[in-house]
Structures are given as C-alpha cells and as structure tokens.
Scaffold this motif. Structure first.
Motif, PDB file in Angstrom:
ATOM      1  N   GLY A 101     -24.080 -11.875  -5.126  1.00  0.00           N
ATOM      2  CA  GLY A 101     -25.016 -12.816  -5.720  1.00  0.00           C
ATOM      3  C   GLY A 101     -25.878 -13.501  -4.682  1.00  0.00           C
ATOM      4  N   TYR A 102     -26.809 -14.289  -5.190  1.00  0.00           N
ATOM      5  CA  TYR A 102     -27.724 -15.035  -4.327  1.00  0.00           C
ATOM      6  C   TYR A 102     -28.126 -16.311  -5.051  1.00  0.00           C
ATOM      7  CZ  TYR A 102     -32.005 -16.280  -1.799  1.00  0.00           C
ATOM      8  OH  TYR A 102     -32.974 -16.948  -1.090  1.00  0.00           O
ATOM      9  N   ALA A 103     -28.047 -17.428  -4.347  1.00  0.00           N
ATOM     10  CA  ALA A 103     -28.477 -18.715  -4.893  1.00  0.00           C
ATOM     11  C   ALA A 103     -29.375 -19.390  -3.872  1.00  0.00           C
ATOM     12  CB  ALA A 103     -27.272 -19.598  -5.211  1.00  0.00           C
ATOM     13  N   ALA A 104     -30.392 -20.109  -4.356  1.00  0.00           N
ATOM     14  CA  ALA A 104     -31.329 -20.759  -3.439  1.00  0.00           C
ATOM     15  C   ALA A 104     -31.932 -21.992  -4.090  1.00  0.00           C
ATOM     16  CB  ALA A 104     -32.431 -19.792  -3.015  1.00  0.00           C
ATOM     17  N   TYR A 105     -32.416 -22.884  -3.236  1.00  0.00           N
ATOM     18  CA  TYR A 105     -33.068 -24.111  -3.696  1.00  0.00           C
ATOM     19  C   TYR A 105     -34.252 -24.401  -2.783  1.00  0.00           C
ATOM     20  CZ  TYR A 105     -33.856 -29.081  -4.615  1.00  0.00           C
ATOM     21  OH  TYR A 105     -34.431 -30.289  -4.919  1.00  0.00           O
ATOM     22  N   SER A 106     -35.390 -24.737  -3.358  1.00  0.00           N
ATOM     23  CA  SER A 106     -36.585 -25.065  -2.580  1.00  0.00           C
ATOM     24  C   SER A 106     -36.806 -26.575  -2.600  1.00  0.00           C
ATOM     25  CB  SER A 106     -37.808 -24.343  -3.154  1.00  0.00           C
ATOM     26  OG  SER A 106     -37.991 -24.679  -4.519  1.00  0.00           O
ATOM     27  N   PHE A 107     -37.321 -27.094  -1.505  1.00  0.00           N
ATOM     28  CA  PHE A 107     -37.466 -28.542  -1.388  1.00  0.00           C
ATOM     29  C   PHE A 107     -38.631 -28.865  -0.460  1.00  0.00           C
ATOM     30  CE2 PHE A 107     -34.511 -26.860   1.672  1.00  0.00           C
ATOM     31  CZ  PHE A 107     -34.877 -27.451   2.876  1.00  0.00           C
ATOM     32  N   SER A 108     -39.056 -30.107  -0.497  1.00  0.00           N
ATOM     33  CA  SER A 108     -40.148 -30.558   0.360  1.00  0.00           C
ATOM     34  C   SER A 108     -39.602 -31.454   1.459  1.00  0.00           C
ATOM     35  CB  SER A 108     -41.193 -31.322  -0.463  1.00  0.00           C
ATOM     36  OG  SER A 108     -40.604 -32.448  -1.092  1.00  0.00           O
ATOM     37  N   THR A 109     -40.302 -31.466   2.594  1.00  0.00           N
ATOM     38  CA  THR A 109     -39.945 -32.310   3.730  1.00  0.00           C
ATOM     39  C   THR A 109     -41.231 -32.890   4.315  1.00  0.00           C
ATOM     40  OG1 THR A 109     -40.157 -30.669   5.499  1.00  0.00           O
ATOM     41  CG2 THR A 109     -38.097 -30.653   4.230  1.00  0.00           C
ATOM     42  N   PRO A 110     -41.123 -33.872   5.200  1.00  0.00           N
ATOM     43  CA  PRO A 110     -42.330 -34.398   5.865  1.00  0.00           C
ATOM     44  C   PRO A 110     -42.958 -33.393   6.827  1.00  0.00           C
ATOM     45  CG  PRO A 110     -40.502 -35.968   5.978  1.00  0.00           C
ATOM     46  CD  PRO A 110     -39.930 -34.676   5.509  1.00  0.00           C
ATOM     47  N   LEU A 111     -42.234 -32.327   7.157  1.00  0.00           N
ATOM     48  CA  LEU A 111     -42.733 -31.337   8.101  1.00  0.00           C
ATOM     49  C   LEU A 111     -43.765 -30.426   7.442  1.00  0.00           C
ATOM     50  CD1 LEU A 111     -39.304 -30.340   9.701  1.00  0.00           C
ATOM     51  CD2 LEU A 111     -41.024 -31.906  10.633  1.00  0.00           C
TER      52      LEU A 111
END
Length: 366
Positions: A101-111
């Motif tokens: 399987g594969y799990a992922a999460y996308s997010f924002s940063t100040p970079l």
C-alpha cells in the motif's frame, strides 16, 4: 498572481540545480542506468501504487489532476499547490498472501514550493522457518520493505519540477538493508492546459548497507520515463501514454524456436521492441464526479502471457467517483491467466473551504 521580487531568478536557479543534480547522480550511480527488472534489489519501488494508475496501464507520468495526490508518486513535479491538505490511502491485495500500500498527505509550509509526505510498503507475509536440510524449526519469520516518500515541487511559468526523496528499509527475517533513492521530474503544460509532457528519472540511488557483511552492493531499479497526456478539446476524454525504461532499448529476451532438428534463436521485431516501452491509458470523463478508465501494457502482455492462450493479459480497467470530500477509485489489472490484481484508492480533501473552492482537474497555477 503577483510574484515577489526575485521569484523568476530564483526559479531559474532551481531549474539549473535540478538539471545539474540529474547529471551528477547519473555520474555517481552509472550502474543503475542500465538495469531493469529482475536484476536489482528494492524491486517493490516499481509496483503500481494506485487504482487509477493500475487502470491506465500501470504507470502514467503526465496526468494533470489537482484532485489526485497519487499522481505525485509517479511524477513529483505534478504535486500542485491546490493539493494541500489532501490525504490518500491505497491498498492492494496482491498474490499469494502478499499485500502492499501507499499513504500520503500534502501540506503547506512557509518555505517555497509544495510539500507532501508518504509511506510505501509491501508485506510478504509470514514464513515457516526451516533449516538447510528442510527440517522445520517451529518458528515463523516475516519479510517486508518500506520507503518513506518526501516530495517537493516548484513552478516556473508553465514548467513544474520536483523531487521525491525515498529512504528505504528492507527486512527479510534477520537480514536487513538500508538504501536511498530519488525521483526527479519535470512537466510542461500547454497554454490551454489540456496537454502535459513529462520527463521522470525514477529510483536514482544506491544501497547503503547490504543484507549481510561482505556482500556487494546491489543496484536499484532505475527507470527513465517520458510521458504525455492530452485532454480532448470537444470531448470528455483524456488520452495518456508513457514510455518506460528508456535507458535500455531492447527489453525482450531471445527466443528459441525449434525447426526440425535445429534450434533457431529469434528476436523481437522493431515494432514489438518499441511497444514494450509503452503504457497506454484512456479516461472517459462524463462528469466531474465519475470517470471510467482503461489501459494496456505491452511489456506485461509479452512477459506474462501463455503462448496457448493470451486472453486479456496486459489489459486493465477501472473507475472512480466522488462523494463530497471523498474520492474513491478502483482498478483491476490482468497480470497473468492465474488471476487479476485489484487496487482500491481513497482520497480525502481536508480543506475547510472545500465546498467554496472546488478545483477543476485542468486548472494550473498561472
């Protein structure tokens, strides 16, 4: 969109760095650039990760869809800013008790850039321990492999580029190995946003520690890929094609053909050798909430077929639908006459303003 001073210059510098990085890695790990399946360790890195990709021939690297975080696994440059706060989970009930399987999460940063983190694993199940003479000890052991995915992408005008850094852990009973790999991707979007052309160098890296002391380091499954997708202007259809293993032209094996008392060695034709590199896919998009897919992989068909009966080996199909924040996909791929492999993918949009900002698939940040 107003860009801060120095943005374009910084993006150009990043592009130059990415190109230099590809060249340096090719020099540092030259052995990897001539290898294909069956000759490497960490082969699980080449497994199809999502139901959508399984339905589209096993791999497509030029699908422009801001609602599907899974596309960034195949090509890190497809990680988009409007994918932030998306969560995906994929599960595959493979063969003989094996699952992955594969799990992922996308997010924002100040970079600067876009970020996502994921985990890819394969579980080979439990095994009965036995001595060299076949005598069972009464104990069991397990085998599994893991790859952390650290994905980053950035954009310069209609060009997007990205990297997926993958620390790897492989464990077979008491034997363990650690490695590192990286995927580098570049994608160019047309002005009307319906055509995407992508180039990806997958699994550039090395085995850091071997499974036992004194063993030679094994190569990992490098794959150079070129892909394109086209969404038709006046029809709800997207066509996609990806050329795989471009680092090696001939993927076939010589065949022995008996003619009377002699044996003749034959090779594939030019057309057959070319087709072995191709993964083809088509999506029918009757509405934003429902999709039907089909695909074909010639290499799989040639390698896993039976001469007496080829059936639908190499063909795949699937569908996807959306219900509110959830996006569910199913894919089925026929790898052998013995059976098909089914994949299920679930995506969840965690953005608070989801209902007020529904993003269309073809949108690209200007």
């Amino acid at each position: 969109m107003i860009l801060p001073f120095g943005y374009k210059a910084e993006s150009k510098r990043n592009m130059r760095k990415l190109i230099i990085l590809i060249a340096v890695l090719a020099f540092v790990f030259p052995k990897a650039f001539g290898q294909i399946g069956g000759e490497n360790t960490y082969e699980f890195l080449n497994l199809t990760n999502s139901a959508r990709m399984a339905a589209l021939g096993g791999n497509q690297i030029a699908i422009n869809d801001s609602t599907d975080l899974n596309v960034s696994y195949n090509n890190p440059s497809l990680l988009r800013p409007d994918m932030k706060n998306m969560l995906i989970v994929n599960y595959v009930d493979y063969f003989a008790g094996v699952n992955y399987g594969y799990a992922a999460y996308s997010f924002s940063t100040p970079l600067p850039g876009n970020f996502a983190i994921g985990m890819h694993y394969i579980n080979y199940g439990k095994f009965i321990e036995a001595l060299e003479n076949g005598e069972k000890t009464g104990a069991n052991f397990t085998a599994a492999e893991y790859a952390l995915n650290l994905i980053w992408s950035h954009q310069y005008k209609r060009l997007m580029y990205g990297i997926n850094l993958k620390p790897i852990l492989s464990s077979y009973e008491t034997y363990q190995s650690v490695g590192i790999a990286a995927d580098l991707g570049v994608s160019l979007f047309s002005k009307n946003k319906h055509t995407v052309t992508s180039l990806v160098a997958r699994n550039i890296g090395t085995q850091i520690t071997t499974y036992y002391d004194g063993a030679e380091r094994e190569s990992i499954p490098f794959d150079l890929q070129l892909g394109i997708s086209q969404k038709l202007q006046h029809a709800p259809i997207r066509l996609a094609a990806t050329m795989q293993h471009l680092q090696k032209w001939d993927l076939s094996q010589p065949k022995e053909v008996k003619t009377g008392t002699s044996v003749v060695i034959t090779e594939d034709s030019f057309g057959n050798k070319l087709m072995r590199h191709l993964a083809l896919g088509v999506e029918l998009l009757p509405s934003p909430n429902f999709t039907i897919r089909a695909g074909y992989n010639h290499q799989i068909r040639q390698e896993l077929r039976l001469e007496e009966k080829m059936s639908t080996v190499g063909f795949s199909w699937g569908f996807g639908f959306r219900i509110s924040r959830f996006h569910i996909n199913y894919g089925s791929a026929r790898y052998h006459l013995a059976g098909s492999s089914s994949l299920i993918s679930i995506a969840l949009n965690l953005n608070e303003d989801f209902k007020r900002n529904v993003v269309r698939e073809e949108e690209v940040v200007e």
